[in-house]
Design a protein around this motif. Structure first.
Motif, short mmCIF file in Angstrom:
data_model
loop_
_atom_site.label_atom_id
_atom_site.label_comp_id
_atom_site.label_asym_id
_atom_site.label_seq_id
_atom_site.Cartn_x
_atom_site.Cartn_y
_atom_site.Cartn_z
N ARG A 9 0.83 -1.21 0.00
CA ARG A 9 0.00 0.00 0.00
C ARG A 9 0.87 1.26 0.00
O ARG A 9 1.83 1.35 0.77
N GLY A 10 0.54 2.19 -0.87
CA GLY A 10 1.29 3.44 -0.92
C GLY A 10 2.58 3.35 -1.73
O GLY A 10 3.35 4.31 -1.77
N LYS A 65 7.65 8.60 13.61
CA LYS A 65 6.61 7.65 13.18
C LYS A 65 6.60 7.27 11.71
O LYS A 65 5.74 6.51 11.29
N GLU A 66 7.53 7.76 10.90
CA GLU A 66 7.39 7.49 9.47
C GLU A 66 8.47 6.57 8.87
O GLU A 66 8.41 6.22 7.70
N HIS A 115 6.40 5.97 6.14
CA HIS A 115 5.17 5.26 6.46
C HIS A 115 4.12 6.28 6.88
O HIS A 115 3.94 6.58 8.05
N GLU A 116 3.44 6.84 5.85
CA GLU A 116 2.40 7.83 6.09
C GLU A 116 1.07 7.26 5.62
O GLU A 116 1.03 6.20 5.01
N ARG A 117 0.00 8.01 5.82
CA ARG A 117 -1.30 7.55 5.33
C ARG A 117 -1.40 7.88 3.84
O ARG A 117 -1.40 9.05 3.46
N PRO A 118 -1.44 6.85 2.98
CA PRO A 118 -1.45 7.13 1.55
C PRO A 118 -2.71 7.88 1.12
O PRO A 118 -3.80 7.61 1.61
N GLN A 119 -2.55 8.85 0.28
CA GLN A 119 -3.65 9.62 -0.31
C GLN A 119 -3.09 10.32 -1.53
O GLN A 119 -1.89 10.20 -1.81
N ARG A 122 0.42 11.76 -1.66
CA ARG A 122 1.17 11.32 -0.47
C ARG A 122 1.26 9.80 -0.50
O ARG A 122 0.26 9.11 -0.45
N TYR A 123 2.47 9.29 -0.61
CA TYR A 123 2.66 7.86 -0.79
C TYR A 123 3.72 7.36 0.18
O TYR A 123 4.37 8.16 0.86
N ARG A 124 3.89 6.05 0.23
CA ARG A 124 4.90 5.50 1.15
C ARG A 124 6.24 5.32 0.45
O ARG A 124 7.28 5.43 1.07
#
Ligand code: ATP
Ligand code: MG
Length: 429
Positions: A9-10, A65-66, A115-119, A122-124
């Motif tokens: 994901r991401g 956190k990322e 490691h962020e919230r994909p949108q 904004r990707y991993r």
């Protein structure tokens, strides 16, 4: 498909229909950076975790956190790089290429991992192109970095959609004094701050300034201003930068709340932002980091740089419909051959032509097929011309030359004259 056979994901595949746009973007930037005298450096994608903790700072979002951190088989803690500056500084120190005060104007390109919230935007795994300049401490080089990005936006046709925001964070001493004043003020209004800001007040108080929380923003209206705490040197530096941007005709706005997410910045910080991509509006961000090299064990070495997010800039090109059509045409000539003898002759002929025209984009039909099916493939390839070789042509040592996009009639060209003929009708890159 079972889950294990999907991409993470991401983390995105960039498919063949998208790669022309990526290559257009990347080659435009690479040429521009060449022209300004920047040299490319390539660093590994994985580094010791310690490198990022020490350079980016323990209490930043990235380190807290990322990061993608794991233990390798030796028991070492490694991290997929979340950004490029740390590794670049590590590399110049390790190879001693700034240690005698030499100027280095460097750039890099590659994937970064957070490691962020994909949108959208904004990707991993995402990609950055960045510049880092060492051993130049004046505002002239800060200005050059901004000027060259401004030129890039012009070349890409997106100048009207981006805005430059600027601030100065001062030196670490002046920032320390400001931090104290800010903490004192905010502590007196603790109950009105959102939870995140209350936490940041203890760990990284300057980051409270870029809160999105309306109540906290209201408290910040009367907070002490960073500009009032700037030391003289930083003030002069900032004035020098603004004078250069004015001279170059580059519009900007001063954003006193621009603090950047990483600990290592000092003096100049800037962001190029757009309102065309929703919440993920920063397409390029950077600033000066005069203390970083020393903090990582080197001699005091001024540094300044930026990184741009390629995915966001590509989204912007698409949103603004600034994608040049011609980048998708990747074939000049498509060669159709019918029957074994013609196929053999076609191969020999096309290799000869490639010898003479090394930049010609010639696709030779593979998988045989009827006249109709080969012709369909020729057309679909986007080629400007089809070459047609069957038994009749072979017997006469000529090849059929057919314009596919409506420029002229089909004609036969002698094998020997083919390269010269193609050279007259195709503009070669
Ligand atoms: P943001 O505030 O959007 O999280 P950032 O301050 O964390 O950005 P930087 O570390 O300054 O970003 O990275 C420089 C640029 O890289 C950003 O301006 C953005 O264009 C791009 N970028 C950063 N994180 C991502 C991501 N997760 N996905 C795509 N692009 C990113
Ligand atoms: Mg971020």
């Amino acid at each position: 498909m079972s889950k294990s056979l999907q991409a993470i994901r991401g983390m995105n595949d960039i498919l063949p229909e998208q790669t022309p746009l990526w290559r257009y973007f990347e080659s435009t930037v690479a040429r521009l950076l060449d022209n300004y005298g920047y040299k490319q450096i390539r660093m590994p994608i994985v580094e010791f975790t310690e490198l990022f903790k020490r350079s980016i700072g323990e209490v930043t979002d990235i380190v807290e956190k990322e990061m993608y951190t794991f233990e390798d088989r030796n028991g070492d803690s490694l991290t997929l790089r979340p950004e490029g500056t740390a590794a670049c500084v590590r590399a110049v120190l390790e190879h001693g290429i700034t240690g005698g005060g030499q100027t280095q104007k460097l750039w890099y390109i590659g994937p970064m991992f957070r490691h962020e919230r994909p949108q959208k935007g904004r990707y991993r795994q995402f990609h950055q192109i960045g510049c880092e300049v060492f051993n130049l401490d004046g505002p002239d080089i800060d200005a050059e970095l901004i000027v060259l990005t401004w030129r890039l936006w012009g070349q890409l046709g997106i100048r009207d959609a981006v805005k430059l925001e600027l601030n100065s964070l001062g030196t670490s001493e002046s920032r320390g004094r400001y931090r104290e004043a800010l903490v004192e003020y905010l502590s007196a209004h603790l109950d009105k701050l959102d939870e995140d800001s209350q936490r940041r007040l203890k760990t990284n108080p300057l980051r409270v300034l870029d809160t999105k929380n309306a109540d906290t923003q209201a408290v910040l209206v009367d907070a002490p201003k960073m500009a009032d705490y700037l030391d003289d040197e930083s003030r002069v530096h900032f004035e020098g930068l603004k004078a250069r941007l004015d001279a170059a005709g580059i519009p900007y706005v001063i954003n006193p709340k621009l603090v950047r997410g990483l600990d290592y910045y000092s003096k100049t910080v800037f962001e190029w932002v757009t309102d065309k991509l929703g919440a993920q509006g920063t397409v390029c961000a950077g600033g000066r980091y005069d203390g970083l090299v020393e903090q990582m064990g080197g001699k005091p070495t001024p540094g300044v740089g930026f990184a741009m997010g390629i995915e966001r800039l590509i989204l912007l090109l698409e949103t603004l419909e600034q994608v040049p059509e011609e980048i998708f045409r990747q074939v000049d000539v498509y060669l159709c051959a019918f029957g074994e003898a013609a196929e053999l002759a076609a191969l020999a002929l096309s290799e000869k032509v490639r010898d003479q025209l090394p930049n010609l984009r010639l696709q030779i039909n593979a998988g045989a097929g009827s006249f109709k099916s080969q012709f369909k493939k020729a057309d679909k390839s986007g080629a400007l011309y089809a070459l047609i070789l069957g038994d009749d042509e072979l017997a006469q040592q000529v090849i059929g030359f057919k314009p596919l996009r409506g420029q002229g009639e089909q004609q036969n060209i002698a094998f020997d004259a083919l390269a010269a003929h193609l050279a007259t009708c195709i503009v070669q890159g």
